[in-house]
Design an enzyme around this catalytic site. Structure first.
Site, PDB file in Angstrom:
ATOM      1  N   GLY A  45       0.834  -1.195   0.000  1.00  0.00           N
ATOM      2  CA  GLY A  45       0.000   0.000   0.000  1.00  0.00           C
ATOM      3  C   GLY A  45       0.867   1.241   0.000  1.00  0.00           C
ATOM      4  O   GLY A  45       1.971   1.233   0.551  1.00  0.00           O
ATOM      5  N   GLN A  50       3.091   9.940   0.836  1.00  0.00           N
ATOM      6  CA  GLN A  50       4.373   9.243   1.002  1.00  0.00           C
ATOM      7  C   GLN A  50       5.332   9.528  -0.151  1.00  0.00           C
ATOM      8  O   GLN A  50       6.511   9.189  -0.080  1.00  0.00           O
ATOM      9  CB  GLN A  50       4.136   7.733   1.114  1.00  0.00           C
ATOM     10  CG  GLN A  50       3.436   7.315   2.394  1.00  0.00           C
ATOM     11  CD  GLN A  50       3.275   5.819   2.476  1.00  0.00           C
ATOM     12  OE1 GLN A  50       2.293   5.277   1.994  1.00  0.00           O
ATOM     13  NE2 GLN A  50       4.238   5.133   3.057  1.00  0.00           N
ATOM     14  N   CYS A  95       5.779   0.137   7.184  1.00  0.00           N
ATOM     15  CA  CYS A  95       5.432   1.275   6.341  1.00  0.00           C
ATOM     16  C   CYS A  95       6.667   1.694   5.555  1.00  0.00           C
ATOM     17  O   CYS A  95       7.760   1.796   6.132  1.00  0.00           O
ATOM     18  CB  CYS A  95       4.959   2.428   7.237  1.00  0.00           C
ATOM     19  SG  CYS A  95       4.531   3.927   6.329  1.00  0.00           S
ATOM     20  N   LEU A  96       6.501   1.947   4.258  1.00  0.00           N
ATOM     21  CA  LEU A  96       7.634   2.366   3.437  1.00  0.00           C
ATOM     22  C   LEU A  96       8.246   3.668   3.936  1.00  0.00           C
ATOM     23  O   LEU A  96       9.417   3.939   3.686  1.00  0.00           O
ATOM     24  CB  LEU A  96       7.188   2.500   1.971  1.00  0.00           C
ATOM     25  CG  LEU A  96       6.908   1.173   1.256  1.00  0.00           C
ATOM     26  CD1 LEU A  96       6.196   1.415  -0.067  1.00  0.00           C
ATOM     27  CD2 LEU A  96       8.196   0.398   1.036  1.00  0.00           C
ATOM     28  N   HIS A 137      -4.616   1.648   7.263  1.00  0.00           N
ATOM     29  CA  HIS A 137      -3.252   2.202   7.353  1.00  0.00           C
ATOM     30  C   HIS A 137      -3.081   3.360   6.363  1.00  0.00           C
ATOM     31  O   HIS A 137      -2.558   4.429   6.723  1.00  0.00           O
ATOM     32  CB  HIS A 137      -2.243   1.077   7.071  1.00  0.00           C
ATOM     33  CG  HIS A 137      -0.814   1.483   7.092  1.00  0.00           C
ATOM     34  ND1 HIS A 137       0.083   1.069   8.067  1.00  0.00           N
ATOM     35  CD2 HIS A 137      -0.091   2.270   6.248  1.00  0.00           C
ATOM     36  CE1 HIS A 137       1.273   1.593   7.807  1.00  0.00           C
ATOM     37  NE2 HIS A 137       1.204   2.322   6.706  1.00  0.00           N
ATOM     38  N   GLU A 138      -3.545   3.153   5.120  1.00  0.00           N
ATOM     39  CA  GLU A 138      -3.353   4.181   4.080  1.00  0.00           C
ATOM     40  C   GLU A 138      -4.269   5.385   4.293  1.00  0.00           C
ATOM     41  O   GLU A 138      -3.848   6.533   4.073  1.00  0.00           O
ATOM     42  CB  GLU A 138      -3.563   3.579   2.682  1.00  0.00           C
ATOM     43  CG  GLU A 138      -2.633   2.417   2.324  1.00  0.00           C
ATOM     44  CD  GLU A 138      -1.157   2.698   2.569  1.00  0.00           C
ATOM     45  OE1 GLU A 138      -0.736   3.864   2.473  1.00  0.00           O
ATOM     46  OE2 GLU A 138      -0.427   1.739   2.879  1.00  0.00           O
ATOM     47  N   HIS A 141      -2.746   7.698   6.650  1.00  0.00           N
ATOM     48  CA  HIS A 141      -1.751   8.584   6.012  1.00  0.00           C
ATOM     49  C   HIS A 141      -2.429   9.853   5.474  1.00  0.00           C
ATOM     50  O   HIS A 141      -1.876  10.947   5.565  1.00  0.00           O
ATOM     51  CB  HIS A 141      -1.067   7.886   4.835  1.00  0.00           C
ATOM     52  CG  HIS A 141       0.122   7.057   5.204  1.00  0.00           C
ATOM     53  ND1 HIS A 141       1.253   7.591   5.782  1.00  0.00           N
ATOM     54  CD2 HIS A 141       0.364   5.725   5.060  1.00  0.00           C
ATOM     55  CE1 HIS A 141       2.145   6.614   5.971  1.00  0.00           C
ATOM     56  NE2 HIS A 141       1.628   5.489   5.557  1.00  0.00           N
TER      57      HIS A 141
HETATM   58  C1  Y12 Z   1      -0.463  -4.549   6.528  1.00  0.00           C
HETATM   59  C2  Y12 Z   1       0.532  -3.848   7.092  1.00  0.00           C
HETATM   60  C3  Y12 Z   1       0.924  -2.635   6.581  1.00  0.00           C
HETATM   61  C4  Y12 Z   1       0.272  -2.113   5.487  1.00  0.00           C
HETATM   62  C5  Y12 Z   1       0.651  -0.783   4.934  1.00  0.00           C
HETATM   63  C6  Y12 Z   1       1.529  -0.864   3.747  1.00  0.00           C
HETATM   64  N1  Y12 Z   1       2.884  -1.120   4.131  1.00  0.00           N
HETATM   65  C7  Y12 Z   1       3.810  -1.529   3.264  1.00  0.00           C
HETATM   66  O1  Y12 Z   1       3.516  -1.689   2.102  1.00  0.00           O
HETATM   67  C8  Y12 Z   1       5.173  -1.707   3.791  1.00  0.00           C
HETATM   68  C9  Y12 Z   1       6.169  -2.022   3.008  1.00  0.00           C
HETATM   69  C10 Y12 Z   1       7.555  -2.201   3.442  1.00  0.00           C
HETATM   70  C11 Y12 Z   1       8.477  -2.619   2.500  1.00  0.00           C
HETATM   71  C12 Y12 Z   1       9.819  -2.767   2.823  1.00  0.00           C
HETATM   72  O2  Y12 Z   1      10.726  -3.229   1.904  1.00  0.00           O
HETATM   73  C13 Y12 Z   1      11.528  -2.320   1.216  1.00  0.00           C
HETATM   74  O3  Y12 Z   1      11.544  -1.167   1.500  1.00  0.00           O
HETATM   75  C14 Y12 Z   1      12.337  -2.889   0.114  1.00  0.00           C
HETATM   76  C15 Y12 Z   1      10.239  -2.519   4.100  1.00  0.00           C
HETATM   77  O4  Y12 Z   1      11.587  -2.776   4.333  1.00  0.00           O
HETATM   78  C16 Y12 Z   1      12.418  -1.961   5.052  1.00  0.00           C
HETATM   79  O5  Y12 Z   1      11.997  -1.068   5.658  1.00  0.00           O
HETATM   80  C17 Y12 Z   1      13.839  -2.296   5.049  1.00  0.00           C
HETATM   81  C18 Y12 Z   1       9.324  -2.081   5.054  1.00  0.00           C
HETATM   82  C19 Y12 Z   1       7.979  -1.915   4.725  1.00  0.00           C
HETATM   83  C20 Y12 Z   1      -0.739  -2.827   4.939  1.00  0.00           C
HETATM   84  C21 Y12 Z   1      -1.120  -4.031   5.464  1.00  0.00           C
HETATM   85 CO    CO Z   2       2.473   3.640   5.593  1.00  0.00          CO
END
Ligand code: Y12
Ligand code: CO
Length: 177
Positions: A45, A50, A95-96, A137-138, A141
């Site tokens: 997401g 962001q 979260c990114l 979550h989104e 934001h």
């Molecule tokens: C369940 C939980 C959270 C959400 C919200 C959306 N969150 C994400 O999409 C998080 C992504 C994420 C990806 C990562 O990988 C990279 O950055 C390559 C990450 O890794 C690091 O921080 C190193 C952390 C989070 C929706 C549903």
């Molecule tokens: Co987020």
């Protein structure tokens, strides 16, 4: 359109996003850039704030049973409105915009969402499971709320300490290269 992820503690993440009123090429260009950005960073997401755009725009792509995120599973939500939030669930969220940090967060289990697509057409959806969590979550934001804002004060203090340390280490590593 070249995008960059805005990371905590950047103040833009506290901003409240504005409703989208123009469903034009600029909006389509932003969505077309947000989708690959989300997929290429292992996201499920991503909200427009962001990537520094304070508009009520989010994209979601929930992995299927094989862990794949095919383009046909992509959901683009503009001006989402949540209602009928029910039940309780807990999920370890990331979260990114808050890299390397994951925490159990309590959310509603199911919800109803009304939203518009990239052309301004209205849609509604009943969501549960990971989709429901991701929508909440989104949408947070869009209201300037991060998942870390939902931590207890002692857990938040621990987070701030660990995050500061991580940023310091990251800075020293980048300076060495
Ligand atoms: C369940 C939980 C959270 C959400 C919200 C959306 N969150 C994400 O999409 C998080 C992504 C994420 C990806 C990562 O990988 C990279 O950055 C390559 C990450 O890794 C690091 O921080 C190193 C952390 C989070 C929706 C549903
Ligand atoms: Co987020």
């Amino acid at each position: 359109m070249k995008l960059k992820i805005v990371e905590y503690p950047d103040k833009r993440l506290k901003q409240k996003s504005l409703k989208v009123t123009k469903f034009d090429n600029e909006l389509h260009g932003l969505l077309d850039a947000m989708n690959p950005m989300m997929i290429n960073t292992n996201g499920i997401g991503l909200a427009a704030i962001q990537v520094g755009v304070a508009l009520e725009i989010l994209v979601l792509n929930i992995p299927d049973e094989e862990g794949e995120q095919p383009p046909e599973n992509l959901i683009e939500m503009i001006n989402p409105i949540l209602s009928d939030k029910k039940g309780e669930t807990t999920y370890q969220e990331g979260c990114l915009s808050v890299p390397e940090f994951y925490e159990d967060i309590h959310r509603f289990e199911t919800l109803h969402v009304n939203y518009q697509d990239r052309d301004g057409n209205t849609h509604e959806l009943k969501a549960d499971g990971l989709l429901s969590i991701a929508i909440q979550h989104e949408v947070d934001h869009l209201n300037g709320i991060l998942f870390i804002d939902k931590l207890t004060s002692s857990r938040r203090r621990k987070f701030e300490k660990e995050y500061k340390k991580m940023l310091k280490e990251k800075k020293s590593t980048t300076q060495k290269v």
